[in-house]
Design a protein around this motif. Structure first.
Motif, short mmCIF file in Angstrom:
data_model
loop_
_atom_site.label_atom_id
_atom_site.label_comp_id
_atom_site.label_asym_id
_atom_site.label_seq_id
_atom_site.Cartn_x
_atom_site.Cartn_y
_atom_site.Cartn_z
N GLU A 110 0.83 -1.20 0.00
CA GLU A 110 0.00 0.00 0.00
C GLU A 110 0.87 1.26 0.00
N ALA A 111 2.00 1.22 0.72
CA ALA A 111 2.89 2.38 0.83
C ALA A 111 3.83 2.51 -0.37
N GLY A 112 3.63 1.67 -1.38
CA GLY A 112 4.39 1.80 -2.63
C GLY A 112 5.58 0.89 -2.78
N PHE A 113 5.78 -0.01 -1.82
CA PHE A 113 6.95 -0.88 -1.87
C PHE A 113 6.64 -2.22 -2.51
N GLN B 109 6.24 7.75 -13.09
CA GLN B 109 6.95 6.48 -13.04
C GLN B 109 7.58 6.17 -14.40
N LEU B 110 6.82 6.34 -15.47
CA LEU B 110 7.34 6.09 -16.81
C LEU B 110 8.53 7.00 -17.11
N GLN C 163 11.76 -1.91 -2.42
CA GLN C 163 12.03 -0.75 -3.27
C GLN C 163 10.71 -0.09 -3.62
N CYS C 164 10.72 1.24 -3.71
CA CYS C 164 9.52 1.97 -4.12
C CYS C 164 9.35 1.88 -5.63
N PHE C 165 8.13 1.66 -6.06
CA PHE C 165 7.85 1.57 -7.49
C PHE C 165 8.04 2.91 -8.20
N LEU C 166 7.99 4.02 -7.47
CA LEU C 166 8.06 5.34 -8.09
C LEU C 166 9.43 5.99 -7.93
N CYS C 167 9.89 6.15 -6.71
CA CYS C 167 11.16 6.85 -6.48
C CYS C 167 12.36 5.90 -6.52
N SER C 168 12.09 4.60 -6.54
CA SER C 168 13.13 3.55 -6.60
C SER C 168 13.99 3.47 -5.34
N THR D 269 11.05 13.40 -1.25
CA THR D 269 10.56 13.94 -2.52
C THR D 269 9.67 12.97 -3.29
N CYS D 270 9.44 11.78 -2.76
CA CYS D 270 8.62 10.80 -3.47
C CYS D 270 7.17 11.27 -3.52
N THR D 271 6.68 11.49 -4.71
CA THR D 271 5.31 11.97 -4.91
C THR D 271 4.29 11.04 -4.27
N PHE D 272 4.47 9.74 -4.44
CA PHE D 272 3.53 8.77 -3.90
C PHE D 272 3.54 8.78 -2.38
#
Length: 147
Positions: free
Chosen positions: A45-48, A113-114, A61-66, A88-91
């Protein structure tokens, strides 16, 4: 036609982790039970997503900020940890589960992300070409020394 052309499997994996259900699937052998605050569902849920290894069983690892993180404690709050290590991770800044995102937020996060993945992909390609060029130049210099 492949929508993700010429990307390595690592980049394709990261892009597939955009959806929470895919991230949750990666936590099959998570180190904490479902009754703990730092459970697999809260992590996803938290993006990991899990990138665990035998030597690092709680690596994510975060899917967005890595951002990679490990050293989790059963009582850790994944959202708070995410934001504290990646301000700074938007998510992470949204602190919203996927089902609470608006369509606009969802689309903006996917776009980001892209962009992140392709920037990294092209930076890696450029570095590979620079390395190949340096190798080529070094071999030419070696040939020149032989004469």
């Amino acid at each position: 036609m492949d929508l993700i052309p010429d990307l390595s499997n690592a980049y394709k994996l990261q892009l597939s982790m955009f959806l929470e259900e895919n991230r949750l699937e990666s936590f099959k052998k998570w180190v904490f039970d479902d009754d703990q605050p730092c459970n697999a569902a809260k992590m996803a849920e938290a993006g990991f997503y899990s990138t665990a290894t035998k030597s690092d069983p709680d690596l994510v690892q975060c899917f967005l900020c890595s951002k990679p993180l490990d050293g989790w404690d059963a009582k850790d709050n994944p959202w708070e940890e995410h934001l504290s290590h990646s301000k700074t991770c938007t998510f992470a800044k949204l602190k919203l589960p996927e089902e609470e995102l608006t369509c606009v937020q969802f689309a903006a996060i996917r776009k980001e992300q892209l962009q992140n993945v392709y920037k990294k992909h092209f930076a890696d390609l450029i570095q590979d070409r620079k390395d190949a060029w340096d190798e080529f130049c070094a071999s030419i210099e070696e040939v020149a020394k032989m004469k």
